[in-house]
Design a protein around this motif. Sequence first.
Motif, PDB file in Angstrom:
ATOM      1  N   CYS A  41       0.859  -1.185   0.000  1.00 36.24           N
ATOM      2  CA  CYS A  41       0.000   0.000   0.000  1.00 36.24           C
ATOM      3  C   CYS A  41       0.897   1.237   0.000  1.00 36.24           C
ATOM      4  O   CYS A  41       1.974   1.223   0.602  1.00 36.24           O
ATOM      5  CB  CYS A  41      -0.870  -0.028   1.253  1.00 36.24           C
ATOM      6  N   SER A  43       0.566   3.730   1.686  1.00 32.52           N
ATOM      7  CA  SER A  43       0.754   4.146   3.090  1.00 32.52           C
ATOM      8  C   SER A  43       2.006   3.507   3.693  1.00 32.52           C
ATOM      9  O   SER A  43       2.644   4.107   4.571  1.00 32.52           O
ATOM     10  CB  SER A  43      -0.463   3.752   3.928  1.00 32.52           C
ATOM     11  N   HIS A  63      -0.030  -3.894   5.603  1.00 29.90           N
ATOM     12  CA  HIS A  63      -1.313  -4.113   6.276  1.00 29.90           C
ATOM     13  C   HIS A  63      -2.364  -4.627   5.296  1.00 29.90           C
ATOM     14  O   HIS A  63      -3.535  -4.308   5.414  1.00 29.90           O
ATOM     15  CB  HIS A  63      -1.759  -2.852   7.042  1.00 29.90           C
ATOM     16  N   CYS A  89      -5.608  -3.118   8.478  1.00 28.13           N
ATOM     17  CA  CYS A  89      -4.822  -2.059   9.129  1.00 28.13           C
ATOM     18  C   CYS A  89      -4.898  -2.097  10.643  1.00 28.13           C
ATOM     19  O   CYS A  89      -4.190  -1.352  11.314  1.00 28.13           O
ATOM     20  CB  CYS A  89      -5.299  -0.700   8.644  1.00 28.13           C
ATOM     21  N   CYS A 157      -6.870  -3.476   2.689  1.00 23.04           N
ATOM     22  CA  CYS A 157      -6.766  -2.024   2.888  1.00 23.04           C
ATOM     23  C   CYS A 157      -7.399  -1.295   1.705  1.00 23.04           C
ATOM     24  O   CYS A 157      -8.350  -0.547   1.868  1.00 23.04           O
ATOM     25  CB  CYS A 157      -5.335  -1.550   3.118  1.00 23.04           C
TER      26      CYS A 157
HETATM   27 ZN   LIG Z   1      -3.107   0.838   3.180  1.00 27.15          ZN
END
Ligand SMILES: [Zn+2]
Length: 345
Positions: A41, A43, A63, A89, A157
Amino acid sequence: MRTVKAWAAPSATEPLTATTIERRDVGPNDVLIEIAYAGICHSDIHTARGEWGDVPYPLVVGHEIAGVVAEVGSEVTKHAVGDRVGVGCLVNSCGVCDACRAGNEQYCPDAIGTYNATDRDGTITQGGYSTHVVVDADFALKIPEGIELDVAAPLLCAGITTWTPLRRWGVREGSKVAVVGLGGLGHMGVQLAVALGAEVTVLSQSLKKQEDGLALGATDYRATSDDETFTDLRGKFDLILNTVSADLPIKKYLSLLAPEGTLVNVGAPAEPFEVPAFALIGGSKALAGSNIGGIPGTQEMLDFCAEKGIGAKIEVIPADKVNEAWDRVVASDVRYRFVIDAATI
Ligand SMILES: [Zn+2]
Ligand SMILES: NC(=O)c1ccc[n+]([C@@H]2O[C@H](COP(=O)([O-])OP(=O)(O)OC[C@H]3O[C@@H](n4cnc5c(N)ncnc54)[C@H](O)[C@@H]3O)[C@@H](O)[C@H]2O)c1
């Protein structure tokens, strides 16, 4: 404790490297999961590179975890050894606050993130770029038959993060939805909105991925580099889902909303947006944000994906290609999610 293999960020600027980490013993309410795949991801990259603030290194991110239950605690009834499960997550929350009772564990003040969070035992949680993880059984989702583990991982996610706002703003048959950015989140947002019956337009920087966007079910695909897009589509959308990881001229996008429409941000750039009051007041528009989703919503999304035959479009990579994959994500060169084969970790 058990020692397991993982890939960790040693600092904000160094490449990820192979290492080992400790996972806790399986407690009465825990499950041990043998990870099969971990999605990448954006993130993960923002976090590991310190773009969202300081991070305790070394840190294992990830995640979007899919795998198989390898051991269950003495009080676990929800999962059995051999079950196919996913972790997103969150790995824990208080369970008793209003948010938890409502199935919105992501708002629990004591929610524990899958990585870069302080766990109950005081250790820092370490994520899914690893061979195994131990989590509370309530935070392991059931991956329905009919979705392979590799295409399921990103749902944990990218899937739930786009599902939550589509549901919250009541997207249904005939809704006019725009998805900004066709990356990991964006390509899930398109598929989910289409499956809910919406008429979906993709707003992308260029037309490079147009064919893919239309194949995912969008009926229109426009380049945001072309100013005509903003005149043609003015006032059209009930909901705009912004999945872009970089700063956007948000005022231009607000002009594309129909009266009382909502622009919801799931993309999380570090820069603030510039929003003139009248860009919202004119058509009584709303600018909103949305944060992942809760456990019941995640299960609902997984079941919906199984029913509709939806999965992420992925490129599976061995762990030693992870740094290259991160650079490609940052360069918008991914169709549409990299997934690490945990057997290569
Ligand atoms: Zn994510
Ligand atoms: N709100 C949440 O709960 C939540 C959850 C997961 C991810 N995120 C965030 O969402 C964002 C997207 O994540 P992702 O994993 O899908 O990333 P991604 O890199 O796969 O996708 C981002 C997309 O944005 C596009 N893009 C980049 N710069 C752009 C620009 N200037 N104009 C238009 N498009 C541009 C890229 O081409 C790409 O298609 C990240 O910021 C991530 O941290 C938020």
